[in-house]
Write a protein that holds these residues in place. Structure first.
Motif, PDB file in Angstrom:
ATOM      1  N   ILE A  50     -15.554 -41.517   1.035  1.00  0.00           N
ATOM      2  CA  ILE A  50     -15.293 -40.277   0.305  1.00  0.00           C
ATOM      3  C   ILE A  50     -14.804 -39.188   1.254  1.00  0.00           C
ATOM      4  O   ILE A  50     -13.907 -38.407   0.926  1.00  0.00           O
ATOM      5  N   GLY A  51     -15.374 -39.134   2.450  1.00  0.00           N
ATOM      6  CA  GLY A  51     -14.927 -38.153   3.446  1.00  0.00           C
ATOM      7  C   GLY A  51     -13.486 -38.364   3.851  1.00  0.00           C
ATOM      8  O   GLY A  51     -12.722 -37.404   4.016  1.00  0.00           O
ATOM      9  N   ILE A  52     -13.070 -39.609   4.016  1.00  0.00           N
ATOM     10  CA  ILE A  52     -11.674 -39.896   4.367  1.00  0.00           C
ATOM     11  C   ILE A  52     -10.756 -39.496   3.220  1.00  0.00           C
ATOM     12  O   ILE A  52      -9.680 -38.919   3.448  1.00  0.00           O
ATOM     13  N   ILE A  53     -11.173 -39.755   1.985  1.00  0.00           N
ATOM     14  CA  ILE A  53     -10.369 -39.343   0.830  1.00  0.00           C
ATOM     15  C   ILE A  53     -10.228 -37.821   0.808  1.00  0.00           C
ATOM     16  O   ILE A  53      -9.126 -37.293   0.596  1.00  0.00           O
ATOM     17  N   LEU A  54     -11.328 -37.103   1.054  1.00  0.00           N
ATOM     18  CA  LEU A  54     -11.271 -35.637   1.040  1.00  0.00           C
ATOM     19  C   LEU A  54     -10.424 -35.079   2.179  1.00  0.00           C
ATOM     20  O   LEU A  54      -9.817 -34.016   2.036  1.00  0.00           O
ATOM     21  N   LEU A  55     -10.387 -35.766   3.303  1.00  0.00           N
ATOM     22  CA  LEU A  55      -9.548 -35.302   4.416  1.00  0.00           C
ATOM     23  C   LEU A  55      -8.078 -35.266   4.029  1.00  0.00           C
ATOM     24  O   LEU A  55      -7.340 -34.361   4.424  1.00  0.00           O
ATOM     25  N   PHE A  56      -7.652 -36.253   3.274  1.00  0.00           N
ATOM     26  CA  PHE A  56      -6.237 -36.323   2.919  1.00  0.00           C
ATOM     27  C   PHE A  56      -5.914 -35.614   1.608  1.00  0.00           C
ATOM     28  O   PHE A  56      -4.761 -35.297   1.348  1.00  0.00           O
ATOM     29  N   ALA A  57      -6.927 -35.335   0.777  1.00  0.00           N
ATOM     30  CA  ALA A  57      -6.656 -34.762  -0.534  1.00  0.00           C
ATOM     31  C   ALA A  57      -6.792 -33.242  -0.569  1.00  0.00           C
ATOM     32  O   ALA A  57      -6.149 -32.597  -1.389  1.00  0.00           O
ATOM     33  N   MET A  58      -7.624 -32.662   0.293  1.00  0.00           N
ATOM     34  CA  MET A  58      -7.897 -31.233   0.207  1.00  0.00           C
ATOM     35  C   MET A  58      -7.317 -30.488   1.397  1.00  0.00           C
ATOM     36  O   MET A  58      -7.113 -31.053   2.475  1.00  0.00           O
TER      37      MET A  58
END
Length: 119
Positions: A50-58
């Motif tokens: 989830i942290g990796i997803i948030l790094l690229f999405a936000m």
């Protein structure tokens, strides 16, 4: 300098003897840390993903880095808590030799460093 090198050799010899007489068994265990509950590895990997997803999405990446750090720390903590380290049965003479070499080597290295600073 001579004392330091001799001390380093003796210290390495003692450390080698200790590692040769040590048995390490591994496993993954967070049971004592989390009140008896040992979560599956996939559940601990979820904050990292989830942290990796948030790094690229936000645009603000602070929450992503916090989740990644929490996930990695919990995984490493589970691995470290799962280690079972024990010594092989050995004689008292070998134990004194192992730890004596480490102590003598450390003492000689300290003497070598302090004497080289005075010269």
């Amino acid at each position: 300098m001579k004392n330091f090198l001799i001390g380093l050799i003796i210290f390495v010899l003692g450390a080698f003897l200790i590692t040769q007489n040590t048995i390490v068994r591994t496993g993954f265990n967070l049971g004592g840390f989390m009140g008896g509950y040992n979560p599956p590895f996939g559940l601990l990997l979820l904050p990292v993903i989830i942290g990796i997803i948030l790094l690229f999405a936000m645009d603000s990446q602070v929450l992503g880095w916090i989740l990644i750090a929490f996930g990695i720390c919990s995984i490493l903590l589970g691995l470290l808590m799962g280690l079972d380290i024990s010594f092989r049965p050995t004689t008292l003479y070998v134990v004194i030799l192992m730890f004596g070499c480490v102590a003598i080597g450390a003492g000689l290295m300290i003497r070598g460093v302090t004497q080289s600073n005075k010269a």
